[in-house]
Design an enzyme around this catalytic site. Structure first.
Site, PDB file in Angstrom:
ATOM      1  N   HIS A  81       0.913  -0.977  -0.121  1.00 50.97           N
ATOM      2  CA  HIS A  81       0.227  -0.066  -0.044  1.00 50.97           C
ATOM      3  C   HIS A  81       0.882   1.075   0.073  1.00 50.97           C
ATOM      4  CE1 HIS A  81       0.540   0.817   4.306  1.00 50.97           C
ATOM      5  NE2 HIS A  81       0.677  -0.376   4.617  1.00 50.97           N
ATOM      6  N   ASP A  83      -0.320   4.448   0.887  1.00 56.06           N
ATOM      7  CA  ASP A  83      -0.547   5.371   2.084  1.00 56.06           C
ATOM      8  C   ASP A  83       0.356   5.343   3.205  1.00 56.06           C
ATOM      9  OD1 ASP A  83      -2.388   3.072   2.430  1.00 56.06           O
ATOM     10  OD2 ASP A  83      -3.398   4.253   3.837  1.00 56.06           O
ATOM     11  N   ASP A 144       6.226   1.502   6.248  1.00 56.91           N
ATOM     12  CA  ASP A 144       4.731   0.818   6.357  1.00 56.91           C
ATOM     13  C   ASP A 144       3.836   1.821   5.451  1.00 56.91           C
ATOM     14  OD1 ASP A 144       2.510  -0.396   6.831  1.00 56.91           O
ATOM     15  OD2 ASP A 144       2.192   0.483   8.898  1.00 56.91           O
ATOM     16  N   GLU A 178      -4.930   1.818   2.671  1.00 55.90           N
ATOM     17  CA  GLU A 178      -5.053   0.642   3.444  1.00 55.90           C
ATOM     18  C   GLU A 178      -4.732   1.065   5.245  1.00 55.90           C
ATOM     19  OE1 GLU A 178      -2.899  -2.553   5.966  1.00 55.90           O
ATOM     20  OE2 GLU A 178      -2.371  -0.530   5.981  1.00 55.90           O
ATOM     21  N   GLU A 179      -4.337   2.207   5.433  1.00 52.25           N
ATOM     22  CA  GLU A 179      -4.185   2.552   6.873  1.00 52.25           C
ATOM     23  C   GLU A 179      -5.396   3.074   7.455  1.00 52.25           C
ATOM     24  OE1 GLU A 179      -1.700   1.778   8.715  1.00 52.25           O
ATOM     25  OE2 GLU A 179      -0.017   2.036   7.308  1.00 52.25           O
ATOM     26  N   ASP A 201       3.970  -6.448   3.687  1.00 55.69           N
ATOM     27  CA  ASP A 201       3.426  -5.317   4.719  1.00 55.69           C
ATOM     28  C   ASP A 201       3.689  -5.900   6.046  1.00 55.69           C
ATOM     29  OD1 ASP A 201       2.358  -2.920   5.355  1.00 55.69           O
ATOM     30  OD2 ASP A 201       0.349  -3.901   5.225  1.00 55.69           O
ATOM     31  N   HIS A 383       4.083   4.014  12.484  1.00 57.02           N
ATOM     32  CA  HIS A 383       3.230   4.895  12.910  1.00 57.02           C
ATOM     33  C   HIS A 383       3.706   5.750  13.601  1.00 57.02           C
ATOM     34  CE1 HIS A 383      -0.552   1.972  11.549  1.00 57.02           C
ATOM     35  NE2 HIS A 383       0.459   1.930  10.716  1.00 57.02           N
TER      36      HIS A 383
END
Length: 413
Positions: A81, A83, A144, A178-179, A201, A383
């Site tokens: 992904h 994003d 990520d 995705e997030e 991922d 994150h």
């Protein structure tokens, strides 16, 4: 050997593009800036020589590496992904390169005294002597899942440049959002046309996952009544204090910071409130579907009990399912997991097979008919400001993609 310098250059190119998604925007994609990386990737995939490169109206990028053999083998896919998480800013990412890491504290930001330390993150110690890519302490990094994006692009380029490596048809896709839980919502499984796929991922080197949380969001809305504090006796209803009772009624140890492995939790991630109205935003997680359903019922029961105690229906609970444990869909086709485990061992990677304490696009895709286990991309501390990725882990992930394609070709010859 796949060149680390190429991987590093490509990764830095991608992470410096802000692609933070927005959970409050119902549009698709949820942030316009995701298009910026999508367009870069569209051009990069064409430049390396992939076929059928398509960036669709929903910001999905799909492409094909045609088969270079004269017999049919399963078509496999690789997915990542584009994003990054809205939990921490992804704007103005400034990657730092730590070569030959010495196992000691890393000063990410001297001015703000932000330090990445093995005292807090002991995983760092397994990467002594390697090259780490970190943040400058003011943003997340974006490994990520731009590490996964980088690895897939680089593996495809390597296969194109080394045609002596025999493989069947390979499909790749990069997804938006995705997030915020929407990455697979508009994914066209039939158009993708793979027999199965893998999301790149996961976190540390060796991770291989085919179980994930069942997941829901819960919004608890509490109505109050504001009256002048001097004349409020028997009249004021303070929504914030009722919210406090609701929070206290949940099991205090069933929270992310006190659970691990297969243990589920309730996570309060946002509060907005005043006397008149308070809103609690929770996520609910559990690997076991029965325990998951019990957690949802418990939230409803707490609201019922408090409403009964107050004598008024002031508390409402709205629960929305987000995704489910892909284990149910993967177990009937466990050979697709076994192929990766065997390939890891072939190239001296120790497999770490464990449940995901989260979700991936693959969990939703598996329920849409595309079995899709998850493979490590190499990063740590996603994150947040302490995110980092060892360059050697990305190199190994890239090699793994290449060797999986070889393994499938040989198994189905």
């Amino acid at each position: 050997m796949i060149a680390k310098e190429l991987i590093k250059k490509r990764f830095i190119k991608y992470v410096t593009v802000n692609t933070e998604s927005n959970p409050k925007n119902p549009a698709f994609p949820s942030s316009e800036n995701q298009w910026n990386l999508a367009k870069i990737l569209e051009q990069d995939l064409k430049n390396i020589g992939l076929s059928d490169v398509v960036l669709d109206k929903n910001c999905y990028i799909m492409a094909t590496l045609p088969s270079n053999i004269n017999y049919k083998v399963p078509t496999i896919g690789f997915i990542a992904h584009i994003d990054t998480s809205p939990d921490f800013t992804g704007k103005n990412v400034k990657p730092q390169i730590i070569e030959n890491y010495n196992g000691k504290d890393i000063v990410l930001n001297k001015t703000e005294n932000i330090i990445l330390s093995p005292n807090d993150f002991d995983d760092l110690l397994q990467y002594k002597g390697q090259t780490l890519i970190t943040t400058d302490g003011t943003t997340l990094l974006g490994a990520d899942d731009k590490a996964g994006v980088t690895e897939i692009v680089t593996a495809m380029e390597y296969l194109i440049q080394n045609p002596e490596i025999k493989h069947g048809k390979i499909r790749i896709c990069f997804t938006p959002d995705e997030e915020v839980g929407k990455g697979a919502h508009l994914f066209d499984v039939n158009k993708f046309g793979a027999d199965w796929a893998y999301t790149m991922d996961g976190s540390q080197i060796g991770e291989l996952e085919y179980e994930n949380f069942n997941a829901s969001s819960a919004t608890i809305t509490i109505k109050g009544k504001m009256v002048h504090p001097g004349y409020a006796k028997g009249k004021m209803i303070n929504a914030m204090l009722i919210a406090n009772e609701f929070i206290a009624a949940l099991p205090k140890n069933e929270v992310p910071e006190k659970t691990s492995e297969y243990e589920g939790f309730y996570h309060l991630h946002d509060i907005l409130g005043d006397v008149e109205k308070t809103i609690l935003e929770y996520i609910i997680r559990d690997h076991d579907i029965n325990l998951f359903e019990e957690r949802k019922k418990q939230m409803q029961q707490i609201a019922f009990n408090l409403n009964k105690k107050i004598g008024k229906d002031l508390i409402s609970v709205e629960i929305k399912d987000q995704y489910f444990n892909m284990k149910e869909k993967i177990e009937p086709v466990m050979h697709i997991v076994n192929i990766v485990e065997e390939t890891m061992k072939d190239i001296n990677i120790k497999p770490i097979i464990k449940p995901i304490r989260g979700g991936t696009d693959g969990s939703q895709l598996s329920y849409k008919g595309l079995p899709c286990p998850n493979i490590f991309a190499g990063g740590h501390n996603f994150h947040g400001r302490f995110e980092y990725v060892p360059l050697e882990s990305m190199q190994k992930a890239t090699e793994l993609i290449v060797r999986i394609t070889e393994k499938v070709t040989k198994k189905y010859a």
